[in-house]
Structures are given as C-alpha cells and as structure tokens.
Design a protein around this motif. Structure first.
Motif, PDB file in Angstrom:
ATOM      1  N   LEU A 211       8.241 -12.128  37.205  1.00  0.00           N
ATOM      2  CA  LEU A 211       8.848 -12.723  36.111  1.00  0.00           C
ATOM      3  C   LEU A 211       9.042 -12.422  35.214  1.00  0.00           C
ATOM      4  N   ALA A 212       7.847 -11.874  34.113  1.00  0.00           N
ATOM      5  CA  ALA A 212       7.557 -11.316  33.580  1.00  0.00           C
ATOM      6  C   ALA A 212       8.814 -10.282  33.212  1.00  0.00           C
ATOM      7  N   ILE A 213       8.259  -9.267  34.340  1.00  0.00           N
ATOM      8  CA  ILE A 213       9.224  -8.172  34.334  1.00  0.00           C
ATOM      9  C   ILE A 213      11.160  -8.061  34.460  1.00  0.00           C
ATOM     10  N   ALA A 214      11.029  -9.243  34.529  1.00  0.00           N
ATOM     11  CA  ALA A 214      12.478  -9.448  34.727  1.00  0.00           C
ATOM     12  C   ALA A 214      12.680 -10.001  33.391  1.00  0.00           C
ATOM     13  N   LEU A 215      11.968 -10.828  32.920  1.00  0.00           N
ATOM     14  CA  LEU A 215      12.727 -11.151  31.918  1.00  0.00           C
ATOM     15  C   LEU A 215      12.721 -10.021  30.547  1.00  0.00           C
ATOM     16  N   VAL A 216      11.552  -9.006  30.413  1.00  0.00           N
ATOM     17  CA  VAL A 216      11.758  -8.369  29.477  1.00  0.00           C
ATOM     18  C   VAL A 216      12.597  -6.818  29.659  1.00  0.00           C
TER      19      VAL A 216
ATOM     20  N   SER B 298      19.756  -1.949  24.821  1.00  0.00           N
ATOM     21  CA  SER B 298      18.992  -0.063  24.787  1.00  0.00           C
ATOM     22  C   SER B 298      18.102   0.197  25.321  1.00  0.00           C
ATOM     23  N   ALA B 299      17.937   0.400  26.430  1.00  0.00           N
ATOM     24  CA  ALA B 299      16.971   1.264  27.166  1.00  0.00           C
ATOM     25  C   ALA B 299      18.000   1.631  28.633  1.00  0.00           C
ATOM     26  N   VAL B 300      17.030   1.989  29.224  1.00  0.00           N
ATOM     27  CA  VAL B 300      17.906   2.707  30.907  1.00  0.00           C
ATOM     28  C   VAL B 300      16.638   2.370  32.060  1.00  0.00           C
ATOM     29  N   TRP B 301      15.397   2.173  31.680  1.00  0.00           N
ATOM     30  CA  TRP B 301      14.896   1.362  32.774  1.00  0.00           C
ATOM     31  C   TRP B 301      14.852   0.553  33.208  1.00  0.00           C
ATOM     32  N   PRO B 302      15.135  -0.825  32.545  1.00  0.00           N
ATOM     33  CA  PRO B 302      15.609  -1.684  33.546  1.00  0.00           C
ATOM     34  C   PRO B 302      15.989  -1.891  34.587  1.00  0.00           C
ATOM     35  N   THR B 303      16.890  -0.974  34.931  1.00  0.00           N
ATOM     36  CA  THR B 303      17.403  -0.625  36.466  1.00  0.00           C
ATOM     37  C   THR B 303      16.134  -0.699  37.005  1.00  0.00           C
ATOM     38  N   TRP B 304      15.394   0.103  37.166  1.00  0.00           N
ATOM     39  CA  TRP B 304      14.056   0.345  37.799  1.00  0.00           C
ATOM     40  C   TRP B 304      13.130  -0.613  38.080  1.00  0.00           C
ATOM     41  N   SER B 305      13.113  -1.529  37.026  1.00  0.00           N
ATOM     42  CA  SER B 305      12.325  -2.750  37.132  1.00  0.00           C
ATOM     43  C   SER B 305      12.561  -3.310  38.315  1.00  0.00           C
ATOM     44  N   VAL B 306      13.794  -3.789  38.544  1.00  0.00           N
ATOM     45  CA  VAL B 306      14.145  -4.401  39.416  1.00  0.00           C
ATOM     46  C   VAL B 306      13.513  -3.823  40.975  1.00  0.00           C
ATOM     47  N   ILE B 307      12.965  -2.123  41.202  1.00  0.00           N
ATOM     48  CA  ILE B 307      12.646  -2.001  42.033  1.00  0.00           C
ATOM     49  C   ILE B 307      10.751  -2.319  42.345  1.00  0.00           C
ATOM     50  N   GLY B 308      10.311  -2.697  40.998  1.00  0.00           N
ATOM     51  CA  GLY B 308       9.300  -3.101  40.397  1.00  0.00           C
ATOM     52  C   GLY B 308       8.867  -4.085  41.214  1.00  0.00           C
ATOM     53  N   CYS B 309      10.466  -5.642  40.486  1.00  0.00           N
ATOM     54  CA  CYS B 309      10.039  -6.238  40.888  1.00  0.00           C
ATOM     55  C   CYS B 309       9.471  -7.080  42.739  1.00  0.00           C
ATOM     56  N   ILE B 310      10.271  -5.733  43.560  1.00  0.00           N
ATOM     57  CA  ILE B 310      10.513  -6.051  44.794  1.00  0.00           C
ATOM     58  C   ILE B 310       9.716  -5.727  45.503  1.00  0.00           C
ATOM     59  N   VAL B 311       8.572  -3.937  44.647  1.00  0.00           N
ATOM     60  CA  VAL B 311       7.285  -4.574  45.381  1.00  0.00           C
ATOM     61  C   VAL B 311       6.395  -5.722  45.051  1.00  0.00           C
ATOM     62  N   LEU B 312       6.056  -6.273  43.317  1.00  0.00           N
ATOM     63  CA  LEU B 312       5.361  -7.156  43.439  1.00  0.00           C
ATOM     64  C   LEU B 312       6.122  -8.051  44.745  1.00  0.00           C
ATOM     65  N   ASP B 313       7.512  -8.580  45.310  1.00  0.00           N
ATOM     66  CA  ASP B 313       7.915  -9.522  46.185  1.00  0.00           C
ATOM     67  C   ASP B 313       6.569  -9.116  46.850  1.00  0.00           C
TER      68      ASP B 313
ATOM     69  N   VAL C  71      15.837 -16.073  42.222  1.00  0.00           N
ATOM     70  CA  VAL C  71      16.401 -16.631  41.305  1.00  0.00           C
ATOM     71  C   VAL C  71      16.691 -15.522  40.627  1.00  0.00           C
ATOM     72  N   VAL C  72      15.799 -15.154  39.565  1.00  0.00           N
ATOM     73  CA  VAL C  72      16.313 -14.576  38.265  1.00  0.00           C
ATOM     74  C   VAL C  72      15.489 -13.047  38.331  1.00  0.00           C
ATOM     75  N   ALA C  73      15.061 -12.519  39.611  1.00  0.00           N
ATOM     76  CA  ALA C  73      14.253 -10.489  39.189  1.00  0.00           C
ATOM     77  C   ALA C  73      15.471 -10.277  40.171  1.00  0.00           C
ATOM     78  N   PHE C  74      15.919 -11.301  41.173  1.00  0.00           N
ATOM     79  CA  PHE C  74      17.136 -10.654  42.166  1.00  0.00           C
ATOM     80  C   PHE C  74      18.287 -10.940  41.869  1.00  0.00           C
ATOM     81  N   GLY C  75      18.420 -12.598  41.098  1.00  0.00           N
ATOM     82  CA  GLY C  75      20.020 -12.892  41.230  1.00  0.00           C
ATOM     83  C   GLY C  75      20.819 -12.629  39.658  1.00  0.00           C
ATOM     84  N   ALA C  76      19.627 -12.835  38.527  1.00  0.00           N
ATOM     85  CA  ALA C  76      19.955 -12.975  37.137  1.00  0.00           C
ATOM     86  C   ALA C  76      20.047 -11.651  37.017  1.00  0.00           C
TER      87      ALA C  76
END
Length: 260
Positions: A11-16, A23-38, A64-69
């Motif tokens: 949840l924290a990773i998705a929020l950040v 202003s950054a490119v890395w947030p797209t990769w954060s979805v993959i990180g959230c999948i690993v944590l899930d 809902v936040v990490a994989f929806g919003a």
C-alpha cells in the motif's frame, strides 16, 4: 515478517508511486513490486498457518489501490494523448472492474484454496497494463509512452484486462496441486522450466518478458474454458452411451460413440 506488514508495504509503495507519477518513470515498475509483495503475503500467511479474515479483507482493500487505482492513473498519464479523451473512460472502467472483481472474490471465497479463479486476477490485469507501458517506454527515446498510437494501445489493453476481470472465465490459481505425487511431478517440472525461462528472459529484456508472461496467463482462461467444455461434452456422450438413449434430438449420437 507478519503477512499484514507485507500487505501494508504494498500500500505504501502504491501511494508513493501515485505521488511521484507525473515526474518519474519508475512508478510503472512499482506495480510489478506490488505484485511480488502480493504473492509474498499470501505465501507467508499459508506457511505460517495464520490466514485470517482480517488479512483477507486488508489484502483486498490494498489491491483496490495497488491494482486498481494505480494502473488507472498510469492509463490517465500515459494515454492522455488519445482522441476523444478515451483514456478517461478506460481508466474509470479499469478501476471499477477491479473493485467488482475483488468484491466478487470476497463474496465467494472459501477457506480451502481453489484450483481456479473466476475472472482474471487483479494483479495480473494490473501487470498487463504496466508491462505494456514499460515496453512502450523502452521503445521511446524519452522514456515516455504518451504518443497517440501508444495511448491507443494502452487503452486497448487496459479495456481488455478490465473485461477479463469481470468475466466468468477460469484462470489457474496455482494454490493447489489437485492430485497425487505422480500427477504433480510433471506439472512441477513444467512449472520449474517455465520459471527458469522467465528468469532468463528477465535478464535480457525484462519488460517484454513480463508482458508475454501476463499475456499468456490472460489467454489461458479461454484455453481452460475450451478444455472444460470438451470434457463436459465427452462426459455427456459417455452418459448417453451408457444409458443407450443417445442425445436428445441426435439419433446418431450412440453410433458416433461406437466408433473406434
């Protein structure tokens, strides 16, 4: 680490990621990180024999936040150049279908692990959207996936993923082996081989490997449904042959069954 702590980390990773998205490119990769944590939080809960209703509800809320919003915001950001503001209804459709998918899962969930999910899991849908954006970002010198053609591709994939989440197609859960050691050993060997190929692909071209992996899983729903229908057809023919009546309205059914 407690499973709920892993879930809250996602949840924290998705929020950040949503905060840094413009202003950054890395947030797209954060979805993959959230999948690993899930995957990790569910595995930890099962290994520690501590699955509970609170953890299940928390997991769905975070999803809902990490994989929806978050994927919906990625669509809004990277597909903003599409005609007729197509990215806006696509993003709304995606997050709505993700919420419906998770609500349906919570309503039907049981204590025993199931062999198949009904509808595409939200992590896979989010991963499909994120991996498409990553591939398009890699092909763009500026590191953005915001051109008109790229935006159209993103909206198409996001719309397809949203539809798959609310369908009744079966998708493998990989939570049960569904048989004895004799039947699971070949499956495990196949799974190990697939994982090994994935790691090799991730080393050379991570974004494309992720896209192919999520796409193959998404396509598996149609394959499994077709095999299930074929099995039910064979079962119906077998019952008709055993009763000697054949199918209703099909006099040649028993003759077909007698063929070698």
């Amino acid at each position: 680490m407690p499973p709920n702590a892993v879930t809250l980390t996602s949840l924290a990773i998705a929020l950040v990621a949503m905060w840094k998205l413009p202003s950054a490119v890395w947030p797209t990769w954060s979805v993959i990180g959230c999948i690993v944590l899930d995957v990790m939080d569910g595995r930890i809960a099962r290994m520690s024999n501590r699955p509970n209703a609170l953890g299940a509800q928390l997991d769905s809320l975070v999803d809902v936040v990490a994989f929806g919003a978050l994927p919906a915001l990625l669509v809004l950001h990277h597909a903003a150049s599409t005609a007729w503001m197509l990215h806006v209804p696509t993003a709304i459709l995606f997050i709505a279908c993700a919420a419906l998918r998770l609500a349906r899962f919570n309503a039907k969930t049981t204590q025993a692990p199931q062999r198949f999910f009904t509808g595409l899991p939200t992590p896979v849908a989010a991963g499909l959207v994120a991996s498409v954006i990553l591939v398009l970002q890699r092909s763009d010198q500026a590191g953005h996936a915001s051109g008109p053609l790229s935006g159209g591709v993103i909206c198409l994939i996001a719309g397809l993923a949203a539809w798959l989440m609310v369908t009744k197609l079966p998708f493998p859960s990989f939570k049960t082996n569904g048989g004895g050691a004799a039947s699971t050993t070949p499956k495990r060997r196949t799974l190990i081989a697939i994982v090994a190929l994935m790691f090799i692909g991730l080393f050379f071209h991570p974004s494309l490997t992720l896209l192919l992996t999520f796409a193959v899983y998404a396509a598996s729903g149609w394959v499994i449904r077709r095999k299930m229908n074929q099995f039910m057809d064979r079962l119906a023919y077998a019952k008709a042959a055993a009763s000697g009546t054949g199918r209703i309205g099909c006099p040649a059914a028993t003759e077909h069954l007698d063929r070698p």
